[in-house]
Design an enzyme around this catalytic site. Structure first.
Site, PDB file in Angstrom:
ATOM      1  N   ARG A  93     -32.353  97.351  72.105  1.00  0.00           N
ATOM      2  CA  ARG A  93     -31.578  96.512  73.036  1.00  0.00           C
ATOM      3  C   ARG A  93     -30.600  97.330  73.888  1.00  0.00           C
ATOM      4  O   ARG A  93     -29.508  96.873  74.196  1.00  0.00           O
ATOM      5  CB  ARG A  93     -30.819  95.410  72.287  1.00  0.00           C
ATOM      6  CG  ARG A  93     -31.677  94.456  71.499  1.00  0.00           C
ATOM      7  CD  ARG A  93     -32.582  93.597  72.383  1.00  0.00           C
ATOM      8  NE  ARG A  93     -33.455  92.784  71.551  1.00  0.00           N
ATOM      9  CZ  ARG A  93     -34.678  93.147  71.164  1.00  0.00           C
ATOM     10  NH1 ARG A  93     -35.184  94.308  71.539  1.00  0.00           N
ATOM     11  NH2 ARG A  93     -35.414  92.358  70.399  1.00  0.00           N
ATOM     12  N   SER A 153     -29.894  85.179  71.687  1.00  0.00           N
ATOM     13  CA  SER A 153     -29.436  85.900  70.483  1.00  0.00           C
ATOM     14  C   SER A 153     -28.053  86.495  70.725  1.00  0.00           C
ATOM     15  O   SER A 153     -27.864  87.278  71.652  1.00  0.00           O
ATOM     16  CB  SER A 153     -30.414  87.011  70.130  1.00  0.00           C
ATOM     17  OG  SER A 153     -31.653  86.461  69.768  1.00  0.00           O
ATOM     18  N   GLU A 169     -24.964  91.299  71.036  1.00  0.00           N
ATOM     19  CA  GLU A 169     -26.120  91.534  71.914  1.00  0.00           C
ATOM     20  C   GLU A 169     -25.852  90.909  73.276  1.00  0.00           C
ATOM     21  O   GLU A 169     -26.244  91.436  74.307  1.00  0.00           O
ATOM     22  CB  GLU A 169     -27.396  90.932  71.294  1.00  0.00           C
ATOM     23  CG  GLU A 169     -28.634  91.194  72.106  1.00  0.00           C
ATOM     24  CD  GLU A 169     -29.915  90.816  71.379  1.00  0.00           C
ATOM     25  OE1 GLU A 169     -30.822  90.313  72.065  1.00  0.00           O
ATOM     26  OE2 GLU A 169     -30.021  91.004  70.153  1.00  0.00           O
TER      27      GLU A 169
END
Length: 299
Positions: free
Chosen positions: A172, A221, A291
């Protein structure tokens, strides 16, 4: 605030004090000092080249994985609209995709072209620019598995082509420079049967529908999965399922999702995330990392 900035001329749309809440999934947060929707890559390039280098620049895609703080975003927010939302087949296994194209458009174009391996993009609520920047992924696949190269306009206005290796991908995360905007990317899959590709996309869509609060005002998320752990499980074990602060709530359906139940401020949402991080650290000793990107100024 906006009147103090002298801005270069543009061919696209440039608006002062533009509300960002309608453009992000949480439907909360302040305004952009300036919102720029360029007409094409050259318009963007010329604007950034002639813009005072001290002015911050941020790219905005679908606003799905983003908290815009209530005080708004100083500088220029660049939003890539329709001119950047095209997806075209380059060859038997390769697509060239505009930075503003959605995951659904990319995956369905790949299906029609008989290109497999891009099905996972169907499940990520974002645009190509965001996937490239964040190494977006789901269901065991990531952007780095399919990216060949990305056409990027740097903060200086220079247009450069960056290879997969140039982007320094980790989980990520990429090393794409601050203020850079991804205007297009080349993705490569492998030959597949359209019917089998559609079946895989249907499976992914059903799994997502079953497990995630898709019809809510959410940001996707919230926390990265720590090595060897699932973020949602750590949140659940810390007793945070359904936890609320103001109008913000931890989803009961999937505890790694935060929700705006109606009138949450971005401060509510961010404070709830920090409280979840605190409780998880206290319970398991694990430090959850955000995130979701958090940008702008507190009110």
């Amino acid at each position: 605030m906006s009147e103090t900035l002298a801005l270069p001329p543009v061919r696209g749309s440039l608006k002062a004090d533009a509300p960002l809440a309608p453009l992000v999934w949480f439907k909360a947060g302040g305004a952009a000092q300036w919102l720029f929707e360029p007409q094409d890559g050259d318009d963007l390039s010329a604007f950034l080249r002639n813009l005072d280098p001290a002015v911050p620049v941020m790219a905005l895609g679908l606003g799905s994985n983003l908290i815009v703080r209530d005080g708004g975003v100083p500088g220029v927010v660049v939003r890539l609209g329709k001119p950047f939302a095209k997806v075209e087949r380059l060859d038997a296994t390769t697509l060239t995709c505009g930075g503003g194209a959605s995951g659904i458009l990319v995956s369905s174009t790949a299906r029609d072209a008989g290109i497999s391996g891009l099905e996972f993009l169907r499940s990520i609520p974002g645009t190509v620019g965001g996937f490239v920047r964040m190494n977006g992924g789901a269901y065991g696949r990531e952007t780095r598995d399919i990216l060949v190269e990305a056409n990027v306009v740097l903060r200086s206005g220079e247009q450069v082509m960056l290879s997969n290796a140039d982007l320094g991908y980790t989980y990520r995360h990429s090393t794409l420079p601050e203020g850079a905007v991804v205007v297009s990317a080349t993705f490569r899959g492998h030959p597949g049967e359209p019917a089998a590709i559609q079946a895989e996309m249907d499976r992914i869509a059903a799994a997502r529908e079953e497990s995630q609060p898709l019809r809510s005002k959410t940001g996707g998320s919230t926390f990265k999965n720590p090595a060897g752990h699932k973020a949602w499980q750590l949140v659940d074990e810390a007793g945070c399922r359904g936890l609320t602060i103001g109008g913000a709530q931890v989803s009961e359906k999937h505890t790694n999702f935060l929700l705006n139940t109606g009138d949450a401020t971005s401060a509510d949402i961010e404070a709830l995330g920090e409280e979840v991080r605190r409780r998880v650290k206290e319970k398991s000793g694990i430090e959850l990392e955000w995130e979701i990107q958090r940008v702008g100024l507190a009110k």
